[in-house]
Enzyme design. Structure first.
Site, mmCIF file in Angstrom:
data_model
loop_
_atom_site.group_PDB
_atom_site.id
_atom_site.type_symbol
_atom_site.label_atom_id
_atom_site.label_comp_id
_atom_site.label_asym_id
_atom_site.label_seq_id
_atom_site.Cartn_x
_atom_site.Cartn_y
_atom_site.Cartn_z
ATOM 1 N N ARG A 116 -10.026 -11.186 33.577
ATOM 2 C CA ARG A 116 -8.792 -10.268 33.856
ATOM 3 C C ARG A 116 -9.719 -9.062 33.023
ATOM 4 N NH1 ARG A 116 -3.128 -10.300 33.646
ATOM 5 N NH2 ARG A 116 -3.037 -10.884 35.418
ATOM 6 N N HIS B 28 -6.495 -7.444 42.895
ATOM 7 C CA HIS B 28 -5.349 -8.611 41.776
ATOM 8 C C HIS B 28 -5.637 -9.311 42.806
ATOM 9 C CE1 HIS B 28 -3.783 -11.277 39.771
ATOM 10 N NE2 HIS B 28 -2.270 -10.632 39.042
ATOM 11 N N GLN C 151 -3.171 -12.780 42.932
ATOM 12 C CA GLN C 151 -1.271 -12.784 43.016
ATOM 13 C C GLN C 151 -1.186 -12.281 44.580
ATOM 14 O OE1 GLN C 151 1.191 -12.312 40.790
ATOM 15 N NE2 GLN C 151 1.600 -12.781 42.889
ATOM 16 N N ASP D 122 6.508 -3.356 42.089
ATOM 17 C CA ASP D 122 5.167 -3.873 40.965
ATOM 18 C C ASP D 122 5.841 -2.799 40.024
ATOM 19 O OD1 ASP D 122 3.607 -4.916 39.107
ATOM 20 O OD2 ASP D 122 1.510 -3.963 40.363
ATOM 21 N N CYS E 165 5.173 -9.550 42.122
ATOM 22 C CA CYS E 165 4.231 -10.279 40.784
ATOM 23 C C CYS E 165 4.306 -10.404 39.561
ATOM 24 C CB CYS E 165 2.769 -9.380 40.949
ATOM 25 S SG CYS E 165 2.682 -8.032 40.258
ATOM 26 N N ARG F 48 1.258 -18.955 42.605
ATOM 27 C CA ARG F 48 -0.170 -18.511 41.879
ATOM 28 C C ARG F 48 -0.673 -20.324 41.418
ATOM 29 N NH1 ARG F 48 -0.772 -14.238 39.566
ATOM 30 N NH2 ARG F 48 -2.614 -14.532 39.136
HETATM 31 N N1 NVA Z 1 -0.064 -3.622 38.283
HETATM 32 C C1 NVA Z 1 -0.207 -4.563 36.811
HETATM 33 C C2 NVA Z 1 -0.005 -6.455 37.928
HETATM 34 C C3 NVA Z 1 0.490 -7.231 36.913
HETATM 35 C C4 NVA Z 1 0.291 -8.235 37.030
HETATM 36 C C5 NVA Z 1 -0.792 -4.792 35.996
HETATM 37 O O1 NVA Z 1 -2.383 -4.060 36.049
HETATM 38 O O2 NVA Z 1 -0.752 -4.547 35.145
HETATM 39 N N1 CP Z 2 1.105 -11.911 38.402
HETATM 40 C C1 CP Z 2 0.665 -12.089 36.890
HETATM 41 O O1 CP Z 2 -0.810 -11.601 37.355
HETATM 42 O O2 CP Z 2 0.530 -12.044 35.809
HETATM 43 P P1 CP Z 2 0.604 -12.146 34.440
HETATM 44 O O3 CP Z 2 0.502 -10.778 33.491
HETATM 45 O O4 CP Z 2 1.611 -12.986 33.959
HETATM 46 O O5 CP Z 2 -0.228 -13.143 34.312
#
Ligand code: NVA
Ligand code: CP
Length: 305
Positions: free
Chosen positions: A104, A131, A134, A219, A259, A287
């Site tokens: 990540r 992502h 997800q 989101d 998500c 997930r």
């Molecule tokens: N768009 C959000 C998704 C979190 C799972 C982010 O990148 O923070």
């Molecule tokens: N939806 C998701 O990826 O959640 P986290 O940021 O908690 O991993």
């Protein structure tokens, strides 16, 4: 044959993705039945997290435990990656020691570069651009509740962000129509959008975008790494909330997905996320199962090389 990775949904064919969802549903049932299945016995997954996470970390870690293997959590605060060790070197070193790597990070180019040097499968656990893990869970959740998603219409309400980009890719691979309601200057990437052709349309108004759709997804307004823009974004996204009025435009049996983490009163109202059309807890739980199917698939593909 070179190693298979999962950086975006487009790395897999439509058939592979459908098989993966089917397998996720099967693994979920087998797990609920108490069946032990340990295809990753004595195997190790390295998990590189440059951003925060609850769901992704716990689901990957639990998946490896159920599979008889181990997961190692690596943060930039306590690895040499955070002190500037080149990505190319880190990729080669980790590949010597572990069987799969989950990352990540911020720029998608970082994971692409890492993947060029890795000799074990790499999984994208979120970048600024995508992502995909997800979306595996989202597709599984829709299919479990309503059957095939092909030919259905999905509305995306909010930022043209990493999740939106993965929804566009999902529209391509799972063959559904997607309407995107985003404010001007928060459009998804033009290249990602144009690859989807006329399956995907931008309709600015959430009310209009949600007319007769089968699924509404949203989101946060401000993603991780955009904290400096929060005030401006709160202004720009005002009105981009999935509330009861927006959900009423959708088909009667439409579902709501997010998500998570969610901000009630910003991108979604409490009555929607905590209401009868919301399946966000199943989505979060999936997930685990979707990523188990992914890990199993990538490990088997890797064994062929
Ligand atoms: N768009 C959000 C998704 C979190 C799972 C982010 O990148 O923070
Ligand atoms: N939806 C998701 O990826 O959640 P986290 O940021 O908690 O991993």
């Amino acid at each position: 044959m070179s190693c298979r990775h999962f950086l975006t949904l487009l790395d897999f064919t439509a058939d592979e993705l459908h098989a993966l969802i089917k397998r996720a549903i099967e693994l979920k049932k087998r797990h609920a039945d108490g069946e032990i299945y340990e295809p990753m016995r004595n195997k190790v997954l390295a998990m590189v997290f440059e951003k925060s996470s609850t769901r992704t970390r716990v689901s990957f870690e639990a998946a490896m435990t159920h599979f008889g293997g181990n997961a190692i959590f690596l943060s930039p605060r306590d690895t040499q990656l955070g002190r500037g060790e080149p990505i190319e070197d880190s990729a080669r070193v980790l590949s010597q020691m572990v069987d799969m790597i989950m990352i990540r990070t911020f720029e998608h180019e970082k994971i692409s570069l890492f993947t060029e040097y890795a000799t074990v499968p790499v999984i994208n656990a979120l970048t600024d651009s995508y992502h995909p893990c997800q979306l595996l869970a989202d597709m599984q959740t829709y299919i479990e509740h309503r059957g095939p998603i092909a030919g259905k219409t999905v509305a995306w309400v909010g930022d043209g962000n990493n999740m939106c980009h993965s929804y566009i890719n999902a529209a391509i691979r799972f063959n559904f129509n997607l309407t995107i309601a985003c404010p001007e200057s928060y459009d998804p990437d033009q290249k990602i959008l144009s690859a989807a052709g006329d399956r995907v349309k931008i309709i600015r108004d959430p009310i209009e975008a949600c007319q007769n759709v089968d699924l509404v997804a949203t989101d946060v307004w401000t993603s991780m790494g955009q904290e400096d823009e929060q005030r401006k974004r709160n202004e720009s996204f005002r009105g981009y909330i999935v509330n009861q009025k927006v959900m009423q435009q959708a088909n009667k049996d439409a579902l709501f997905l997010h998500c998570l983490p969610a901000h009630r009163g910003e991108e979604v109202s409490a009555e929607v996320i905590d209401g009868p059309q919301s399946v966000v807890w199943d989505e979060a739980g999936n997930r685990l199962h979707a990523q188990k199917a992914l890990i199993d698939f990538l490990a088997k593909e890797h064994n062929k090389t």
